[in-house]
Design a protein around this motif. Structure first.
Motif, PDB file in Angstrom:
ATOM      1  N   VAL A   1       0.810  -0.976   0.053  1.00  0.00           N
ATOM      2  CA  VAL A   1      -0.215  -0.094   0.043  1.00  0.00           C
ATOM      3  C   VAL A   1       0.738   1.418   0.086  1.00  0.00           C
ATOM      4  O   VAL A   1       0.719   2.189  -0.670  1.00  0.00           O
ATOM      5  CB  VAL A   1      -0.805   0.127   1.094  1.00  0.00           C
ATOM      6  CG1 VAL A   1      -1.936   1.468   1.280  1.00  0.00           C
ATOM      7  CG2 VAL A   1      -2.076  -1.272   1.151  1.00  0.00           C
ATOM      8  N   GLY A   2       2.135   1.230   0.924  1.00  0.00           N
ATOM      9  CA  GLY A   2       2.795   2.301   0.881  1.00  0.00           C
ATOM     10  C   GLY A   2       2.406   3.374   1.532  1.00  0.00           C
ATOM     11  O   GLY A   2       2.577   4.613   1.314  1.00  0.00           O
ATOM     12  N   CYS A   3       1.941   3.220   2.850  1.00  0.00           N
ATOM     13  CA  CYS A   3       1.540   4.232   3.674  1.00  0.00           C
ATOM     14  C   CYS A   3       2.854   5.055   4.326  1.00  0.00           C
ATOM     15  O   CYS A   3       3.993   4.446   4.447  1.00  0.00           O
ATOM     16  CB  CYS A   3       0.834   3.527   5.036  1.00  0.00           C
ATOM     17  SG  CYS A   3      -0.620   2.760   4.524  1.00  0.00           S
ATOM     18  N   SER A   4       2.314   6.388   4.369  1.00  0.00           N
ATOM     19  CA  SER A   4       3.664   7.261   4.991  1.00  0.00           C
ATOM     20  C   SER A   4       3.599   7.097   6.290  1.00  0.00           C
ATOM     21  O   SER A   4       2.619   7.152   6.978  1.00  0.00           O
ATOM     22  CB  SER A   4       3.263   8.595   4.356  1.00  0.00           C
ATOM     23  OG  SER A   4       3.305   8.700   3.017  1.00  0.00           O
TER      24      SER A   4
ATOM     25  N   GLU B   1       4.224   7.243  13.653  1.00  0.00           N
ATOM     26  CA  GLU B   1       2.810   7.343  13.612  1.00  0.00           C
ATOM     27  C   GLU B   1       2.431   7.649  12.005  1.00  0.00           C
ATOM     28  O   GLU B   1       3.542   8.014  11.111  1.00  0.00           O
ATOM     29  CB  GLU B   1       2.111   8.441  14.350  1.00  0.00           C
ATOM     30  CG  GLU B   1       2.886   9.960  14.106  1.00  0.00           C
ATOM     31  CD  GLU B   1       2.329  10.648  15.008  1.00  0.00           C
ATOM     32  OE1 GLU B   1       2.271  12.090  14.684  1.00  0.00           O
ATOM     33  OE2 GLU B   1       1.974  10.701  15.995  1.00  0.00           O
ATOM     34  N   GLY B   2       1.427   7.466  11.484  1.00  0.00           N
ATOM     35  CA  GLY B   2       0.986   7.644  10.113  1.00  0.00           C
ATOM     36  C   GLY B   2       1.133   9.384   9.762  1.00  0.00           C
ATOM     37  O   GLY B   2       1.057  10.246  10.797  1.00  0.00           O
ATOM     38  N   ASP B   3       1.438   9.708   8.669  1.00  0.00           N
ATOM     39  CA  ASP B   3       1.810  10.878   7.966  1.00  0.00           C
ATOM     40  C   ASP B   3       0.559  11.569   7.589  1.00  0.00           C
ATOM     41  O   ASP B   3      -0.065  10.928   6.654  1.00  0.00           O
ATOM     42  CB  ASP B   3       2.879  10.839   7.214  1.00  0.00           C
ATOM     43  CG  ASP B   3       3.394  12.421   6.764  1.00  0.00           C
ATOM     44  OD1 ASP B   3       2.614  13.499   6.921  1.00  0.00           O
ATOM     45  OD2 ASP B   3       4.360  12.694   6.174  1.00  0.00           O
ATOM     46  N   PRO B   4      -0.144  12.540   8.306  1.00  0.00           N
ATOM     47  CA  PRO B   4      -1.566  13.019   7.630  1.00  0.00           C
ATOM     48  C   PRO B   4      -1.412  13.903   6.349  1.00  0.00           C
ATOM     49  O   PRO B   4      -2.439  13.913   5.769  1.00  0.00           O
ATOM     50  CB  PRO B   4      -1.857  14.096   8.913  1.00  0.00           C
ATOM     51  CG  PRO B   4      -0.664  14.315   9.587  1.00  0.00           C
ATOM     52  CD  PRO B   4       0.358  13.212   9.390  1.00  0.00           C
ATOM     53  N   ARG B   5      -0.280  14.065   5.878  1.00  0.00           N
ATOM     54  CA  ARG B   5      -0.031  14.734   4.601  1.00  0.00           C
ATOM     55  C   ARG B   5      -0.261  13.664   3.466  1.00  0.00           C
ATOM     56  O   ARG B   5      -0.177  14.133   2.404  1.00  0.00           O
ATOM     57  CB  ARG B   5       1.153  15.268   4.545  1.00  0.00           C
ATOM     58  CG  ARG B   5       1.466  16.706   5.521  1.00  0.00           C
ATOM     59  CD  ARG B   5       2.872  17.051   5.563  1.00  0.00           C
ATOM     60  NE  ARG B   5       3.756  15.915   5.862  1.00  0.00           N
ATOM     61  CZ  ARG B   5       5.221  15.932   6.088  1.00  0.00           C
ATOM     62  NH1 ARG B   5       5.601  17.174   5.855  1.00  0.00           N
ATOM     63  NH2 ARG B   5       5.860  15.120   6.491  1.00  0.00           N
ATOM     64  N   SER B   6      -0.123  12.264   3.868  1.00  0.00           N
ATOM     65  CA  SER B   6      -0.057  11.454   2.590  1.00  0.00           C
ATOM     66  C   SER B   6      -1.273  11.176   2.081  1.00  0.00           C
ATOM     67  O   SER B   6      -2.577  10.998   2.857  1.00  0.00           O
ATOM     68  CB  SER B   6       0.596  10.160   3.070  1.00  0.00           C
ATOM     69  OG  SER B   6      -0.012   9.055   2.606  1.00  0.00           O
TER      70      SER B   6
ATOM     71  N   VAL C   1      -2.351   8.661   0.460  1.00  0.00           N
ATOM     72  CA  VAL C   1      -2.530   6.993   0.559  1.00  0.00           C
ATOM     73  C   VAL C   1      -3.255   6.565   2.061  1.00  0.00           C
ATOM     74  O   VAL C   1      -4.097   6.000   2.178  1.00  0.00           O
ATOM     75  CB  VAL C   1      -1.111   6.364   0.454  1.00  0.00           C
ATOM     76  CG1 VAL C   1      -1.165   4.899   0.810  1.00  0.00           C
ATOM     77  CG2 VAL C   1      -0.486   6.557  -0.811  1.00  0.00           C
ATOM     78  N   ASN C   2      -2.593   7.199   3.217  1.00  0.00           N
ATOM     79  CA  ASN C   2      -3.017   6.882   4.387  1.00  0.00           C
ATOM     80  C   ASN C   2      -3.770   7.934   5.203  1.00  0.00           C
ATOM     81  O   ASN C   2      -4.151   7.513   6.280  1.00  0.00           O
ATOM     82  CB  ASN C   2      -2.171   6.028   5.302  1.00  0.00           C
ATOM     83  CG  ASN C   2      -0.994   6.686   5.572  1.00  0.00           C
ATOM     84  OD1 ASN C   2      -0.240   7.411   4.536  1.00  0.00           O
ATOM     85  ND2 ASN C   2      -0.323   6.573   6.494  1.00  0.00           N
ATOM     86  N   GLN C   3      -3.640   9.095   4.978  1.00  0.00           N
ATOM     87  CA  GLN C   3      -3.929  10.383   5.538  1.00  0.00           C
ATOM     88  C   GLN C   3      -3.827  10.344   7.006  1.00  0.00           C
ATOM     89  O   GLN C   3      -4.809  10.351   7.786  1.00  0.00           O
ATOM     90  CB  GLN C   3      -5.636  10.391   5.211  1.00  0.00           C
ATOM     91  CG  GLN C   3      -5.638  10.521   3.539  1.00  0.00           C
ATOM     92  CD  GLN C   3      -7.338  10.462   3.283  1.00  0.00           C
ATOM     93  OE1 GLN C   3      -7.994  10.253   4.207  1.00  0.00           O
ATOM     94  NE2 GLN C   3      -7.506  10.988   1.896  1.00  0.00           N
ATOM     95  N   GLY C   4      -2.575   9.774   7.371  1.00  0.00           N
ATOM     96  CA  GLY C   4      -2.316  10.051   8.964  1.00  0.00           C
ATOM     97  C   GLY C   4      -2.704   8.416   9.565  1.00  0.00           C
ATOM     98  O   GLY C   4      -2.482   8.476  10.654  1.00  0.00           O
TER      99      GLY C   4
ATOM    100  N   GLY D   1       1.535  -1.565  10.466  1.00  0.00           N
ATOM    101  CA  GLY D   1       2.365  -0.323  10.492  1.00  0.00           C
ATOM    102  C   GLY D   1       2.376   0.351  11.784  1.00  0.00           C
ATOM    103  O   GLY D   1       3.577   0.972  12.017  1.00  0.00           O
ATOM    104  N   GLY D   2       1.395   0.353  12.608  1.00  0.00           N
ATOM    105  CA  GLY D   2       1.666   0.889  14.025  1.00  0.00           C
ATOM    106  C   GLY D   2       2.638   0.166  14.836  1.00  0.00           C
ATOM    107  O   GLY D   2       3.079   0.658  15.789  1.00  0.00           O
TER     108      GLY D   2
END
Length: 197
Positions: A63-66, A80-85, A87-90, A96-97
């Motif tokens: 998937v390539g989550c940022s 943590e997830g990158d909200p700027r992405s 792909v995964n919006q944070g 991944g966690g």
């Protein structure tokens, strides 16, 4: 004589004074910070200690989550997830966690390990040695098993002596290059990707 605050019930009395429920029952509101306790006032954001933030891509699937990686003194302390992405919006899935556990696990292998034929122990080797050895063995196997033509005269230019199983984290572009290099360049027929299995 022992002070009253140090008696057997001191801990319980302190707990009751700090507990928010009695204050809320007595009519205190959120404006009065009725739900706060000394413990909650003492809490600090875990990212407050970070002196650096970097970006990465989750290593677990295609998937390539940022990800945002927070570090202190060069050691990751939180991911943590990158909200700027887009792909995964944070957000991150449970795998991944758990990336921080992968990075910091004492069981993570970070050296090239080689076990010689019939040996019962692993040896540490330099990465350059391993890459040269892999390249030499791939070339030798291809040369020994390469078939230009079938007995009926058809040109096939392939080898059945080598195969590739790609990881699930590879994206379309990487798989395209693998197909061109392994299939077109080396003549491999057995090329698969873990994401499809």
């Amino acid at each position: 004589m022992r002070k009253l605050s140090q008696g057997p019930g001191a801990h319980f009395r302190k707990f009751l004074q700090d507990w928010s429920i009695p204050r809320q029952i007595a009519g205190a509101s959120l404006r009065d910070k009725a739900a706060e306790s000394q413990t909650s006032r003492d809490l600090r954001p875990r990212l407050e200690e970070a002196d650096r933030v970097g970006t990465s891509i989750c290593p677990f699937c295609a998937v390539g989550c940022s990800q945002l990686i927070y570090a202190k003194d060069g050691v990751p302390i939180h991911i943590e997830g990158d909200p700027r992405s887009p792909v995964n919006q944070g957000t991150l899935c449970p795998k991944g966690g758990g990336t921080l556990g992968l990075l910091l696990s004492p069981k993570r292998v970070t050296d090239v390990l080689y076990r010689a034929p019939r040996s019962d122990k692993w040896e540490k080797k330099p990465l350059e040695w391993a890459m040269d050895r892999i390249a030499e063995r791939v070339k030798r196997t291809r040369d020994e098993t390469f078939v230009e033509k079938l007995p009926d005269g058809r040109t096939v230019n392939h080898t059945l002596g080598l195969g590739s199983l790609g990881g699930a984290t590879m994206d379309n572009e990487e798989n395209y290059l693998i197909k061109k290099l392994f299939g077109g360049g080396l003549g491999m027929l057995n090329i698969e990707n873990q994401a499809r299995i």
